[in-house]
Design a protein around this motif. Structure first.
Motif, PDB file in Angstrom:
ATOM      1  N   ARG A  62       0.833  -1.206   0.000  1.00  0.00           N
ATOM      2  CA  ARG A  62       0.000   0.000   0.000  1.00  0.00           C
ATOM      3  C   ARG A  62       0.869   1.258   0.000  1.00  0.00           C
ATOM      4  O   ARG A  62       1.925   1.280   0.617  1.00  0.00           O
ATOM      5  CB  ARG A  62      -0.915   0.024   1.224  1.00  0.00           C
ATOM      6  CG  ARG A  62      -2.017  -0.969   1.105  1.00  0.00           C
ATOM      7  CD  ARG A  62      -3.011  -0.886   2.240  1.00  0.00           C
ATOM      8  NE  ARG A  62      -3.989  -1.940   2.059  1.00  0.00           N
ATOM      9  CZ  ARG A  62      -5.018  -1.848   1.214  1.00  0.00           C
ATOM     10  NH1 ARG A  62      -5.214  -0.746   0.535  1.00  0.00           N
ATOM     11  NH2 ARG A  62      -5.848  -2.849   1.066  1.00  0.00           N
ATOM     12  N   ILE A  63       0.383   2.267  -0.701  1.00  0.00           N
ATOM     13  CA  ILE A  63       1.092   3.541  -0.778  1.00  0.00           C
ATOM     14  C   ILE A  63       0.357   4.535   0.113  1.00  0.00           C
ATOM     15  O   ILE A  63      -0.803   4.856  -0.145  1.00  0.00           O
ATOM     16  CB  ILE A  63       1.076   4.094  -2.225  1.00  0.00           C
ATOM     17  CG1 ILE A  63       1.512   3.026  -3.234  1.00  0.00           C
ATOM     18  CG2 ILE A  63       1.876   5.377  -2.325  1.00  0.00           C
ATOM     19  CD1 ILE A  63       2.967   2.781  -3.346  1.00  0.00           C
ATOM     20  N   ALA A  64       1.033   4.982   1.151  1.00  0.00           N
ATOM     21  CA  ALA A  64       0.414   5.969   2.038  1.00  0.00           C
ATOM     22  C   ALA A  64       0.925   7.355   1.658  1.00  0.00           C
ATOM     23  O   ALA A  64       2.135   7.591   1.622  1.00  0.00           O
ATOM     24  CB  ALA A  64       0.760   5.656   3.491  1.00  0.00           C
ATOM     25  N   VAL A  65      -0.009   8.252   1.366  1.00  0.00           N
ATOM     26  CA  VAL A  65       0.357   9.623   1.023  1.00  0.00           C
ATOM     27  C   VAL A  65       0.036  10.521   2.214  1.00  0.00           C
ATOM     28  O   VAL A  65      -1.043  10.418   2.805  1.00  0.00           O
ATOM     29  CB  VAL A  65      -0.403  10.103  -0.230  1.00  0.00           C
ATOM     30  CG1 VAL A  65      -0.083  11.559  -0.546  1.00  0.00           C
ATOM     31  CG2 VAL A  65      -0.082   9.213  -1.417  1.00  0.00           C
ATOM     32  N   ALA A  66       0.997  11.375   2.587  1.00  0.00           N
ATOM     33  CA  ALA A  66       0.774  12.306   3.696  1.00  0.00           C
ATOM     34  C   ALA A  66      -0.146  13.427   3.224  1.00  0.00           C
ATOM     35  O   ALA A  66       0.152  14.095   2.230  1.00  0.00           O
ATOM     36  CB  ALA A  66       2.104  12.877   4.179  1.00  0.00           C
ATOM     37  N   LEU A  67      -1.251  13.618   3.916  1.00  0.00           N
ATOM     38  CA  LEU A  67      -2.223  14.654   3.542  1.00  0.00           C
ATOM     39  C   LEU A  67      -1.948  15.895   4.396  1.00  0.00           C
ATOM     40  O   LEU A  67      -2.210  15.893   5.594  1.00  0.00           O
ATOM     41  CB  LEU A  67      -3.650  14.143   3.776  1.00  0.00           C
ATOM     42  CG  LEU A  67      -4.753  15.078   3.293  1.00  0.00           C
ATOM     43  CD1 LEU A  67      -4.764  15.168   1.776  1.00  0.00           C
ATOM     44  CD2 LEU A  67      -6.116  14.611   3.794  1.00  0.00           C
ATOM     45  N   PRO A  68      -1.425  16.949   3.782  1.00  0.00           N
ATOM     46  CA  PRO A  68      -1.032  18.125   4.562  1.00  0.00           C
ATOM     47  C   PRO A  68      -2.189  19.074   4.864  1.00  0.00           C
ATOM     48  O   PRO A  68      -2.008  20.032   5.598  1.00  0.00           O
ATOM     49  CB  PRO A  68      -0.012  18.803   3.659  1.00  0.00           C
ATOM     50  CG  PRO A  68      -0.477  18.476   2.274  1.00  0.00           C
ATOM     51  CD  PRO A  68      -1.109  17.102   2.359  1.00  0.00           C
ATOM     52  N   ARG A  69      -3.346  18.834   4.288  1.00  0.00           N
ATOM     53  CA  ARG A  69      -4.493  19.748   4.461  1.00  0.00           C
ATOM     54  C   ARG A  69      -5.647  18.986   5.081  1.00  0.00           C
ATOM     55  O   ARG A  69      -5.695  17.765   5.042  1.00  0.00           O
ATOM     56  CB  ARG A  69      -4.940  20.305   3.100  1.00  0.00           C
ATOM     57  CG  ARG A  69      -3.849  20.995   2.318  1.00  0.00           C
ATOM     58  CD  ARG A  69      -3.471  22.372   2.855  1.00  0.00           C
ATOM     59  NE  ARG A  69      -2.177  22.776   2.326  1.00  0.00           N
ATOM     60  CZ  ARG A  69      -1.047  22.713   3.020  1.00  0.00           C
ATOM     61  NH1 ARG A  69      -1.026  22.315   4.265  1.00  0.00           N
ATOM     62  NH2 ARG A  69       0.101  23.069   2.468  1.00  0.00           N
ATOM     63  N   ALA A  70      -6.610  19.746   5.598  1.00  0.00           N
ATOM     64  CA  ALA A  70      -7.783  19.143   6.215  1.00  0.00           C
ATOM     65  C   ALA A  70      -8.802  18.772   5.138  1.00  0.00           C
ATOM     66  O   ALA A  70      -9.042  19.537   4.207  1.00  0.00           O
ATOM     67  CB  ALA A  70      -8.410  20.126   7.196  1.00  0.00           C
ATOM     68  N   GLU A  71      -9.390  17.584   5.281  1.00  0.00           N
ATOM     69  CA  GLU A  71     -10.492  17.190   4.391  1.00  0.00           C
ATOM     70  C   GLU A  71     -11.777  17.710   5.006  1.00  0.00           C
ATOM     71  O   GLU A  71     -12.199  17.250   6.067  1.00  0.00           O
ATOM     72  CB  GLU A  71     -10.543  15.669   4.243  1.00  0.00           C
ATOM     73  CG  GLU A  71     -11.726  15.146   3.417  1.00  0.00           C
ATOM     74  CD  GLU A  71     -11.784  15.717   1.998  1.00  0.00           C
ATOM     75  OE1 GLU A  71     -12.547  16.675   1.794  1.00  0.00           O
ATOM     76  OE2 GLU A  71     -11.061  15.193   1.118  1.00  0.00           O
ATOM     77  N   MET A  72     -12.379  18.720   4.365  1.00  0.00           N
ATOM     78  CA  MET A  72     -13.614  19.284   4.909  1.00  0.00           C
ATOM     79  C   MET A  72     -14.745  19.179   3.898  1.00  0.00           C
ATOM     80  O   MET A  72     -15.721  19.912   3.970  1.00  0.00           O
ATOM     81  CB  MET A  72     -13.398  20.726   5.365  1.00  0.00           C
ATOM     82  CG  MET A  72     -12.685  21.629   4.393  1.00  0.00           C
ATOM     83  SD  MET A  72     -12.267  23.186   5.248  1.00  0.00           S
ATOM     84  CE  MET A  72     -11.479  24.101   3.929  1.00  0.00           C
ATOM     85  N   GLY A 126     -12.603  17.525  -1.050  1.00  0.00           N
ATOM     86  CA  GLY A 126     -12.026  16.452  -1.857  1.00  0.00           C
ATOM     87  C   GLY A 126     -10.512  16.377  -1.893  1.00  0.00           C
ATOM     88  O   GLY A 126      -9.947  15.610  -2.674  1.00  0.00           O
ATOM     89  N   VAL A 127      -9.819  17.120  -1.026  1.00  0.00           N
ATOM     90  CA  VAL A 127      -8.346  17.100  -1.079  1.00  0.00           C
ATOM     91  C   VAL A 127      -7.750  15.754  -0.699  1.00  0.00           C
ATOM     92  O   VAL A 127      -6.629  15.456  -1.094  1.00  0.00           O
ATOM     93  CB  VAL A 127      -7.680  18.168  -0.177  1.00  0.00           C
ATOM     94  CG1 VAL A 127      -7.859  19.549  -0.769  1.00  0.00           C
ATOM     95  CG2 VAL A 127      -8.191  18.106   1.245  1.00  0.00           C
ATOM     96  N   SER A 128      -8.514  14.926   0.039  1.00  0.00           N
ATOM     97  CA  SER A 128      -7.952  13.634   0.414  1.00  0.00           C
ATOM     98  C   SER A 128      -7.887  12.696  -0.791  1.00  0.00           C
ATOM     99  O   SER A 128      -7.321  11.617  -0.714  1.00  0.00           O
ATOM    100  CB  SER A 128      -8.745  12.997   1.559  1.00  0.00           C
ATOM    101  OG  SER A 128     -10.067  12.733   1.163  1.00  0.00           O
ATOM    102  N   THR A 129      -8.454  13.113  -1.906  1.00  0.00           N
ATOM    103  CA  THR A 129      -8.308  12.374  -3.157  1.00  0.00           C
ATOM    104  C   THR A 129      -7.423  13.144  -4.142  1.00  0.00           C
ATOM    105  O   THR A 129      -6.495  12.585  -4.722  1.00  0.00           O
ATOM    106  CB  THR A 129      -9.685  12.105  -3.795  1.00  0.00           C
ATOM    107  OG1 THR A 129     -10.468  11.377  -2.842  1.00  0.00           O
ATOM    108  CG2 THR A 129      -9.556  11.294  -5.073  1.00  0.00           C
TER     109      THR A 129
END
Lengths: 151, 749
Positions: free
Chosen positions: B61-71, B74-77
């Motif tokens: 699995r590839i884990a990507v660090a999400l630097p912003r909040a998902e509100m 759609g930034v988590s995609t």
């Protein structure tokens, strides 16, 4: 002690009979899928099923819930399979922030159980929950999709 | 955008990633690869972080660090897509994890929009100031989500991170197989060379030891496989089963629950309180004064709510005579003085307005609340000399800063967890909920405390979208050509209010957000002057989806319609005639022109508006229908045309346009926060109503990929709706709307 049945499981709660069901679910049973939105039954984020009917759990006391069959979003899946509405929600990519969606799905599930061929008028009339992200158009599509799947 | 700006961005991105993957380049100052180490540690045993942005786990699995909040935006995609595109990852294996606080994840883009220059100004002064603001954002270390910046900010850094990881994997394969690097092809999570192949997971440990000699090259967009498509959002499955964890859902062993009751009058202090009844209530553990009011801590949130409501207190001081009606009169008088800060001046406005036919109008908008579906909340826990916070927030760094000050704990001993946000809309850039939770946790060391606002507290203790008044004067000649336009706006400054609450030092520069959406309109008037006068009030103001654009678009685009009608010109053609040097704007209007020019059935009306914000341009057309004069007016359809440069995830662009439209429609028809006797008069949804299913019109979105510099999409859908709707009402009824909200026209109470 107050006995309630949540998602098929019996619980004895040491709580005030006046406590809204919402807070018993969230703060005592840690079933956090049911959301708090307004506390006065105005937004629908806390919708659960009580004996199959959609109920706004922030305005429904433990006393009223005694001995009745309560279903929350966590109990909507059957045998590990998504409810057709949950599958439709994914297929239509409905949620944005997602906070209201538990309540939307529970309200929609009660609607389809009661009216499997719910048309747009029935949806307008029965789905009165608030979504601040404005996903209404996709919720409508997802309900129609699930209705087709279930028929 | 200018070449210079592109190159500079590229170099900053390359510096971060290409600097031997030593992240925090120039920002952390110590050269340590802290983010990469931290991200590796956060994963499972055997997981390998190739830089601070990406980790390859043993299961592939590839884990990507999400630097912003998902509100919801759609930034988590979309952010993982940027990285996965360059990594040549198998998208089915890609997931995201919330990034910790680290200088690597700072949002550099967020202040760039704050410069008081029109967006197409690429002169030295404008570019220098943008550069300085970007630099400040880096140095200030704002890990923040807002200003429709997330994808714009991640566009280089995250692709660079993916490309760097890809190159490390290719080099690892070349070394292992002893083959030329050029023979090693990265594709779908695998490196191949001839008949040899290895999954990324098999190569990760060797790749981790490789230092790249040069910044990796990014793919030609023509080779993109993922960007420009709309894969299913990664956050959706958890959001339909109740498993997604929002801040309000955090549950910790031994946790107690708190409720907050704000001081009801702006600026008042609690003079005395009697909490004897509250303390005697079942489950109650503590009653405490907290910033902005009082809080009760109990075994459940409901018990805490009952207790906090049972506290009796008396107030002293405060703005007990304050009324929003009076404030709006003050703003009106201020605007009429025409002596505010001039944000733009072109041509000789005095001469222009001396001739021709004069058109004059005053517009007003009220204060607005955010009403996120998830009420403000925060969980704080002081243990082992550390402070842990779970806060649905739009700035983890501000949260830590505020928390550290209250709990007297060093910044490096504070962990901020950012769960899903049940809506943000700018509200969660403020930190009042963190202050309250940390105050309570500080008073109960060792015990995790979760404070949740009631809806009433959330609405009354908001940081409001400012009320504002806008005065226009324009003149047109006998042919209906505009000679000049001047605009004087007055109202509170969001940035001044925000900085005063949260940041050290005074705020001295003019607040660009007060006049944004007015001074930066592209229309080519022979003479133009736009000014804003800030009026300080006791009402705390905050960022609200599209900020100043949310009112200035209504003012300006409605007044454009007024000028067009006064000149006897078609509102769409009139706008086109003033956009000779703006082909992107013209293209959007032309996209709507077919519908606009189609024959109109009796009982229908159409309105149009065009607005730039956050780097994107949006045109909207509203179509109304009323079968007969007695029947209520219905919105038949809303058509949106958007140019955000390039739609990296087209479905997300469409959804954000729809979302912005519905958000704006709630404000246009219902949104009004009023103040009487120093108190907010609304408290819950019945008196601060929202658009619901039955009122939600069909929305059709057209995306125009102009290829211009990337713009944001979270906010630009909001500003044009209200003026397009008001203009459609004029078309249908002849009645000009100069105030929000105007739901009464549609038969709403």
């Amino acid at each position: 002690m107050i006995e309630i049945i949540v998602n098929g499981k019996r619980h004895s709660l040491d709580a005030s009979p006046d406590m809204p069901l919402l807070w018993a679910l969230r703060d005592i049973l840690s079933l956090t899928g049911t959301k708090f939105g307004c506390g006065i039954g105005a937004c629908g984020a806390c919708t659960v099923h009580v004996d199959g009917a959609a109920v706004r759990s922030c305005s429904f006391t433990l006393d009223e819930a005694r001995g009745r069959q309560i279903t929350t979003i966590e109990g909507l899946q059957q045998n590990g399979r998504l409810h057709p509405l949950q599958a439709a929600w994914i297929a239509e990519q409905v949620p944005q922030c997602g906070y209201c969606q538990s309540g939307m799905i529970m309200a929609s599930a009660a609607l389809l159980a009661d009216n499997p061929a719910a048309d747009d008028n029935a949806i307008d009339k029965n789905i009165t929950n608030i979504c601040r992200c404005g996903t209404y158009g996709h919720i409508r599509k997802a309900i129609h999709r699930a209705a087709r799947e279930m028929s | 955008m200018t070449t210079a700006l592109t190159r500079r961005r590229f170099l900053i991105g390359a510096g971060i990633v290409g600097g031997a993957l030593v992240v925090g380049y120039a920002f952390s100052g110590n050269g340590e690869n802290t983010a990469r180490q931290r991200f590796q540690k956060a994963g499972p045993e055997g997981g390998v972080a190739l830089n601070g942005w990406v980790r390859i786990d043993p299961d592939g699995r590839i884990a990507v660090a999400l630097p912003r909040a998902e509100m919801g935006q759609g930034v988590s995609t979309s952010l993982p897509m940027l990285l996965a595109e360059e990594l040549e990852a198998d998208w089915r294996m890609v997931g995201f994890e919330q990034a910790p606080r680290d200088p690597l994840y700072v949002n550099r883009e967020i202040l760039v929009d704050g410069v008081p220059f029109v967006p197409w100004d690429d002169g030295v002064a404008a570019e220098t100031m943008r550069w300085a603001y970007e630099k400040s954002a880096s140095l200030l270390g704002l890990q923040a989500t807002g200003g429709s910046t997330s994808v714009r900010d991640g566009y280089y850094a995250m692709r660079q991170a993916g490309a760097a990881a890809r190159e490390m994997l290719r080099r690892a394969a070349a070394a292992r197989w002893n083959v030329p690097l050029s023979s090693c092809i990265a594709e779908n999570g695998t490196i191949r060379s001839g008949k040899k192949s290895a999954r990324y997971g098999e190569l990760a440990a060797e790749a981790a030891a490789i230092a790249l000699p040069e910044p990796p090259r990014l793919k030609d967009p023509a080779q993109w496989r993922l960007l420009g498509h709309s894969p299913a959002r990664l956050d959706i499955p958890a959001k339909v089963t109740g498993k997604a964890r929002y801040g309000i859902d955090i549950r910790l062993p031994g946790m107690v629950f708190a409720a907050f009751r704000p001081v009801p009058v702006f600026g008042a202090e609690i003079a005395g309180l009697d909490d004897s009844a509250a303390r005697a209530m079942p489950g109650v553990k503590k009653i405490l004064a907290v910033p902005g009011g009082i809080a009760a801590v109990a075994t459940t949130t409901w018990q805490a709510q009952q207790a906090v409501d049972a506290v009796e207190f008396t107030l002293s001081g405060g703005a007990e005579d304050l009324s929003s009606e009076t404030l709006l009169e003050t703003f009106s008088a201020t605007a009429a003085r025409w002596d505010g800060h001039v944000f733009r001046e072109e041509g000789d406005i005095g001469t222009a307005l001396a001739g021709g036919r004069k058109i004059r109008a005053e517009y007003r908008v009220p204060f607005l609340a955010h009403a996120c579906m998830e009420p403000m909340n925060c969980t704080a826990w002081i243990h082992d000399g550390q402070l842990e916070i779970w806060a649905p927030n739009q700035s983890a760094d501000l949260a830590a800063m505020v928390a550290g000050g209250i709990a007297d704990i060093d910044n490096d001993k504070i962990t901020v967890h950012t769960p899903y946000l049940g809506g943000g809309f700018g509200r969660r850039a403020d930190m009042d909920y963190v202050e309250i939770a940390v105050t309570l946790a500080h008073a109960m060391p060792g015990t995790p405390v979760q404070v949740t606002y009631s809806r009433e507290a959330d609405m009354r203790h908001d940081r409001f979208r400012p009320a504002a008044v806008s005065l226009f004067e324009a003149s047109i000649d006998e042919q209906g050509q505009p000679l000049g336009l001047r605009n004087s706006i007055a109202g509170p400054s969001v940035v001044k209010s925000f900085v005063g609450r949260l940041l050290p030092g005074p705020f001295i520069t003019p607040d660009k957000t007060t006049a944004e959406g007015a001074f930066d309109k592209p229309y080519e008037f022979p003479a133009l002057q736009v000014m804003h006068e800030t009026v300080d009030t006791p009402v705390p103001c905050g960022f609200w989806r599209s900020v100043g654009h949310s009112y200035n678009a209504f003012f300006f685009e409605s007044f454009m319609d007024e000028i067009a009608h006064a000149a006897g010109r078609d509102p769409l053609a009139f706008r086109l005639s003033l956009l000779k040097n703006f082909p992107r704007h013209r293209a959007l209007l032309e996209k709507l022109a077919d519908g606009w020019n189609a024959p109109k059935a009796p009982g229908t009306g159409r309105g149009i508006a065009l607005h730039d914000s956050f780097g994107s341009i949006v045109a909207q057309m509203v179509e109304l229908y009323r079968p007969d004069e007695q029947a209520p007016i219905r919105i038949a359809k809303i058509t949106v045309a958007v140019d955000c440069g390039y739609a990296l995830h087209p479905q997300t662009v469409i959804r954000q346009m729809e979302s912005g439209v519905i958000f704006a429609l709630s404000a246009a028809l219902h949104g009004e926060i009023t103040i009487a006797d120093g108190q907010i008069e609304q408290e819950n949804f019945p008196d601060y109503e929202m658009i619901r299913m039955a009122d939600a019109p069909p929305i059709e979105v057209h995306i125009l990929n102009s290829g211009a510099r990337l713009g944001g999409i979270g906010e630009p859908g909001t500003p044009p709706l209200a003026p397009a709707l008001a203009n459609a009402l004029f078309d249908l009824t002849g009645r000009r709307i100069r105030r929000m909200p105007f739901g009464d026209v549609f038969g709403y109470a």
